[in-house]
Design a protein around this motif. Structure first.
Motif, PDB file in Angstrom:
ATOM      1  N   SER A  14       0.846  -1.190   0.000  1.00 57.69           N
ATOM      2  CA  SER A  14       0.000   0.000   0.000  1.00 57.69           C
ATOM      3  C   SER A  14       0.879   1.236   0.000  1.00 57.69           C
ATOM      4  O   SER A  14       1.932   1.274   0.619  1.00 57.69           O
ATOM      5  CB  SER A  14      -0.912   0.036   1.234  1.00 57.69           C
ATOM      6  N   PRO A  15       0.464   2.272  -0.715  1.00 53.22           N
ATOM      7  CA  PRO A  15       1.241   3.501  -0.716  1.00 53.22           C
ATOM      8  C   PRO A  15       1.194   4.171   0.640  1.00 53.22           C
ATOM      9  O   PRO A  15       0.201   4.092   1.345  1.00 53.22           O
ATOM     10  CB  PRO A  15       0.547   4.349  -1.784  1.00 53.22           C
ATOM     11  N   ARG A  16       2.300   4.843   0.987  1.00 54.53           N
ATOM     12  CA  ARG A  16       2.370   5.529   2.272  1.00 54.53           C
ATOM     13  C   ARG A  16       2.472   7.028   2.029  1.00 54.53           C
ATOM     14  O   ARG A  16       3.511   7.513   1.587  1.00 54.53           O
ATOM     15  CB  ARG A  16       3.586   5.040   3.071  1.00 54.53           C
ATOM     16  N   PRO A  17       1.421   7.813   2.254  1.00 56.26           N
ATOM     17  CA  PRO A  17       1.484   9.248   2.013  1.00 56.26           C
ATOM     18  C   PRO A  17       2.424   9.924   2.994  1.00 56.26           C
ATOM     19  O   PRO A  17       2.381   9.677   4.177  1.00 56.26           O
ATOM     20  CB  PRO A  17       0.034   9.699   2.235  1.00 56.26           C
ATOM     21  N   SER A  34      -1.603  15.902  -3.821  1.00 53.62           N
ATOM     22  CA  SER A  34      -1.370  14.488  -3.550  1.00 53.62           C
ATOM     23  C   SER A  34      -2.640  13.851  -3.044  1.00 53.62           C
ATOM     24  O   SER A  34      -3.530  14.511  -2.533  1.00 53.62           O
ATOM     25  CB  SER A  34      -0.279  14.321  -2.492  1.00 53.62           C
ATOM     26  N   ARG A  35      -2.697  12.548  -3.184  1.00 56.52           N
ATOM     27  CA  ARG A  35      -3.839  11.833  -2.618  1.00 56.52           C
ATOM     28  C   ARG A  35      -3.316  10.812  -1.646  1.00 56.52           C
ATOM     29  O   ARG A  35      -2.255  10.235  -1.836  1.00 56.52           O
ATOM     30  CB  ARG A  35      -4.665  11.159  -3.718  1.00 56.52           C
ATOM     31  N   SER A 499      -0.533   5.857  -8.861  1.00 47.84           N
ATOM     32  CA  SER A 499       0.016   6.711  -7.809  1.00 47.84           C
ATOM     33  C   SER A 499      -0.207   8.178  -8.163  1.00 47.84           C
ATOM     34  O   SER A 499      -1.010   8.507  -9.022  1.00 47.84           O
ATOM     35  CB  SER A 499       1.508   6.390  -7.633  1.00 47.84           C
ATOM     36  N   ASP A 500       0.524   9.068  -7.489  1.00 48.90           N
ATOM     37  CA  ASP A 500       0.393  10.494  -7.759  1.00 48.90           C
ATOM     38  C   ASP A 500       1.582  11.221  -7.168  1.00 48.90           C
ATOM     39  O   ASP A 500       2.409  10.628  -6.456  1.00 48.90           O
ATOM     40  CB  ASP A 500      -0.916  11.040  -7.165  1.00 48.90           C
ATOM     41  N   ILE A 501       1.662  12.503  -7.439  1.00 49.06           N
ATOM     42  CA  ILE A 501       2.726  13.328  -6.879  1.00 49.06           C
ATOM     43  C   ILE A 501       2.603  13.334  -5.356  1.00 49.06           C
ATOM     44  O   ILE A 501       1.521  13.524  -4.809  1.00 49.06           O
ATOM     45  CB  ILE A 501       2.645  14.766  -7.424  1.00 49.06           C
ATOM     46  N   GLY A 502       3.732  13.110  -4.672  1.00 51.05           N
ATOM     47  CA  GLY A 502       3.734  13.168  -3.217  1.00 51.05           C
ATOM     48  C   GLY A 502       3.451  11.870  -2.525  1.00 51.05           C
ATOM     49  O   GLY A 502       3.538  11.799  -1.299  1.00 51.05           O
ATOM     50  N   ASP A 519       9.053   7.462  -7.931  1.00 47.23           N
ATOM     51  CA  ASP A 519       8.347   8.678  -7.507  1.00 47.23           C
ATOM     52  C   ASP A 519       7.675   9.283  -8.718  1.00 47.23           C
ATOM     53  O   ASP A 519       8.300   9.416  -9.783  1.00 47.23           O
ATOM     54  CB  ASP A 519       9.317   9.717  -6.931  1.00 47.23           C
ATOM     55  N   VAL A 520       6.410   9.644  -8.604  1.00 50.62           N
ATOM     56  CA  VAL A 520       5.748  10.429  -9.645  1.00 50.62           C
ATOM     57  C   VAL A 520       6.106  11.888  -9.407  1.00 50.62           C
ATOM     58  O   VAL A 520       5.824  12.438  -8.343  1.00 50.62           O
ATOM     59  CB  VAL A 520       4.218  10.233  -9.614  1.00 50.62           C
ATOM     60  N   THR A 521       6.745  12.520 -10.387  1.00 54.14           N
ATOM     61  CA  THR A 521       7.233  13.888 -10.208  1.00 54.14           C
ATOM     62  C   THR A 521       6.453  14.920 -10.998  1.00 54.14           C
ATOM     63  O   THR A 521       6.695  16.115 -10.845  1.00 54.14           O
ATOM     64  CB  THR A 521       8.719  13.964 -10.600  1.00 54.14           C
ATOM     65  N   GLY A 522       5.559  14.493 -11.854  1.00 52.52           N
ATOM     66  CA  GLY A 522       4.747  15.452 -12.603  1.00 52.52           C
ATOM     67  C   GLY A 522       3.636  14.754 -13.338  1.00 52.52           C
ATOM     68  O   GLY A 522       3.716  13.561 -13.637  1.00 52.52           O
ATOM     69  N   VAL A 523       2.588  15.499 -13.634  1.00 47.25           N
ATOM     70  CA  VAL A 523       1.423  14.959 -14.344  1.00 47.25           C
ATOM     71  C   VAL A 523       1.001  15.943 -15.416  1.00 47.25           C
ATOM     72  O   VAL A 523       0.782  17.132 -15.140  1.00 47.25           O
ATOM     73  CB  VAL A 523       0.235  14.692 -13.383  1.00 47.25           C
TER      74      VAL A 523
END
Length: 684
Positions: A14-17, A34-35, A499-502, A519-523
């Motif tokens: 699981s992603p960890r914000p 971020s989400r 995923s998403d930024i952050g 790491d997602v660095t931009g969208v």
């Protein structure tokens, strides 16, 4: 169900914000908030009804007993639960759903979900995360299973259905899953399987009792259904009908010369079809991949360590082990064996003659040419490898009784020298050391990421090479359409888009024991392309549409002429097309030029009538149906019995679906969707 073994599946990733990180330097992509969770909304993936016969069999074997509700979920997935919007509530409790007086706890939901997730992982041969399972609709199946099971349990109690201990015991004893090698019930196997699946005997007996009560309801609803013969005949004809047709093909050449589009034509076409010319969403990302091969250092392996490894595995890895051709004679007693050994030692008789004297079959006498590890009996192996060629052993008390053995021949071991395999050994030892280094590196990198350090910064600090992706789409292509060379190419693009930024994403374990971080660095959101950007595609599609319009107009003209009474050959000749004949056409079975769409058009047209259909991107079909035949429907054939059973089962399934829906309306159904998602780990 499939019984699982005792090995627990790996925990879901699981992603960890950890907050909203930004890239250093200029970022060509606009940042998005971020989400915290990557979990998506419930997706409706299935809308199907299982056959009533399968439901009657539910619970007759263990497949239906432990998770009988899963079958009910698949049976009734499309009704009752998801079409009622006002049953979802937000009550603060540990009850994820209630049917009448029956409550379904979050613990029951969690246990059922984890069992199904584990089973799914076994089926796919790899760990399945909750997010991946969500795309398959697993959480809906689990919830529907629990709800519909509870509905039938509630009805069974209302009807006063009681299942005796004797009936439950008989059902368990008769289950072939619990039978031993002799074909009868084996309690040891029964308890072992329960333990492997996390069940106590008391819990399983209770589940079986409820399952039997539910089956009584299902069987009572599903008995004595029969479809009218006229309906059976219609279904028979639909599958057995065969058609013949004549046809001509109009291709792009028949459309004639298409003039070049004007700028106004292109601008209007682009504006009217803007959504057809879009750039997909692109994401910028930093990827760090660490594998055993990337951190292994064969040069660091000492000569002493490599030679020690060679000595340890030389025979099995770098050559052929010593083999011996052995004969064996078995005896009834130790005394008899000693007497035979004495006769051989005195020269009275040799080993072969003794075997003939005792009528030892040749295939029993000859054990063959074997390595030490290939002998079934270790005592025989030890004796055989202690003898010289031609020698006979003293009596041996082996696994199969007293024996004498003789070594007929010896094939010496052949081992490649250390110098030939030194590089291979150093590489292997370096890879073994690399596994330990990777585990340490994983812990160190995870510690750094826990403090919100960007992945690119971590890679630079450790002298590792990170992959900087300027833009990637969901299929793993860059902004010019070329496939990007990535670790885990089938999985990583999907993970990046989930995923998403952050988001501090969990490391992905690779098959070779390495790890991949990203790491997602931009969208860059998906957007409509301008006319200049999409000019070539706009021109191509504008021309294709003009060709399609002309072919469709020409085909309609030919059809009108055929309806007016002109012959097919004359119409085809005027169109400059040759006539083709297709016979024995069947629904759903493409033939020659005729694709699925053409077949649908032919079977939707009356015999003797003309018709037309699009064929691919730039062809058109004009046809006449010449005949339609089907064999008579005989109710006494095996095929007719299958049709009758199928329709009866489907009718029974429809009745059961309506019955459960009505029960849920009468006794009341509430579902705490948010608590359910929390219980199974899709919401935090």
């Amino acid at each position: 169900m499939r019984w699982r073994d005792n090995r627990p599946p790996p925990p879901p990733q699981s992603p960890r914000p950890v907050g909203n990180r930004r890239c250093d330097g200029e970022n060509p992509f606009p940042a998005r908030p971020s989400r915290v969770s990557r979990a998506g909304e419930f997706k409706r993936k299935r809308d199907e009804t299982f056959m009533l016969r399968n439901l009657r069999n539910t619970g007759k074997t263990l497949t239906g007993k432990i998770v009988a509700g899963a079958l009910f979920a698949l049976l009734i997935l499309s009704f009752a639960v998801w079409g009622i919007n006002d049953i979802f509530t937000g009550r603060g409790s540990t009850t994820i759903a209630q049917v009448g007086e029956t409550e379904i706890s979050s613990e029951a939901a969690r246990t059922t979900y984890q069992d199904q997730l584990r089973r799914l992982s076994i089926q796919f041969g790899q760990p399945i995360t909750p997010q991946q399972a969500a795309t398959l609709g697993l959480e809906r199946q689990v919830l529907s299973s629990l709800v519909n099971e509870a509905t039938l349990d509630e009805r069974a109690r209302a009807l006063g259905l009681n299942v005796s201990d004797q009936l439950v015991a008989r059902s368990i004893v008769d289950d072939p899953t619990f039978r031993g090698t002799d074909g009868s019930f084996n309690r040891g196997r029964f308890m072992s399987l329960l333990q492997s699946n996390g069940l106590t005997e008391q819990r399983y007996v209770a589940q079986e009792r409820n399952a039997i009560a539910r089956r009584q309801i299902v069987e009572a609803l599903g008995e004595d259904f029969s479809a009218p013969v006229v309906a059976q005949e219609a279904l028979h004809r639909y599958g057995a009908e065969r058609r013949a047709a004549r046809y001509v093909l109009l291709d792009a050449a028949a459309a004639g010369q298409i003039p070049q589009p004007t700028e106004e034509d292109l601008a209007r076409f682009h504006q009217e079809n803007a959504t057809r010319f879009r750039a997909p969403e692109y994401r910028a990302a930093t990827v760090l991949s660490v594998s055993p091969a990337s951190v292994a250092d064969p040069a660091s392996v000492s000569d002493a360590a490599a030679r020690a490894f060679h000595e340890q595995v030389a025979e099995t890895r770098f050559g052929a082990a010593e083999r011996r051709e052995v004969q064996r004679i078995q005896f009834q007693s130790e005394e008899e064996a000693r007497e035979a050994a004495s006769r051989i030692a005195s020269g009275e008789i040799d080993f072969e003659a003794l075997a003939r004297e005792r009528d030892v079959p040749r295939d029993v006498l000859e054990l063959g040419l074997l390595e030490r590890a290939q002998f079934v009996d270790p005592a025989i192996a030890a004796a055989a490898f202690a003898l010289a060629e031609g020698e006979v052993s003293e009596p041996i008390s082996g696994r199969f009784g007293p024996s004498l053995v003789r070594v007929v021949a010896i094939e010496e071991a052949a081992v490649r020298p250390f110098e030939e395999v030194a590089d291979e050994i150093r590489t292997e030892l370096a890879m073994q050391d690399a596994a330990d280094r990777i585990r340490r590196l994983y812990d160190e990198i995870e510690d750094q990421r826990a403090s919100a350090r960007p992945l690119a910064e971590i890679a630079r600090e450790r002298g590792l090479e990170a992959i900087e992706i300027a833009g990637i789409d969901a299929q793993g292509r860059d902004q010019v359409g070329a496939t990007i060379d990535l670790p885990l190419p089938d999985r990583l693009p999907r993970e990046i888009f989930d995923s998403d930024i952050g988001i501090d994403n969990a490391a992905i374990r690779t098959d070779d024991g390495g790890f991949v971080w990203f790491d997602v660095t931009g969208v860059q959101p998906a957007r409509n392309l301008s006319l200049d950007e999409a000019r070539e595609a706009v021109i191509s599609e504008w021309r294709a549409e003009r060709i399609e319009d002309r072919l469709a107009e020409q085909a309609r003209g030919l059809v009108e002429r055929l309806r007016a009474g002109e012959s097919f050959d004359a119409v085809a000749a005027d169109a400059g097309a040759s006539v083709s004949v297709a016979e024995n056409l069947a629904r759903g079975q493409t033939q020659g030029d005729l694709d699925a769409g053409a077949l649908r058009a032919i079977f939707a047209t009356r015999v003797g009538e003309p018709g037309t259909a699009r064929l691919g991107a730039d062809r058109r079909l004009v046809f006449v149906v010449d005949s339609a035949t089907a064999p008579p429907y005989l109710t006494t054939t095996p095929q007719a019995e299958q049709i009758s059973d199928r329709m009866a089962t489907e009718m029974g399934s429809d009745v059961l679906a309506q019955y459960v829906t009505q029960l849920q309306r009468e006794i009341g159904l509430t579902i705490n969707e948010s608590l359910f998602r929390q219980a199974i780990g899709l919401e935090f």
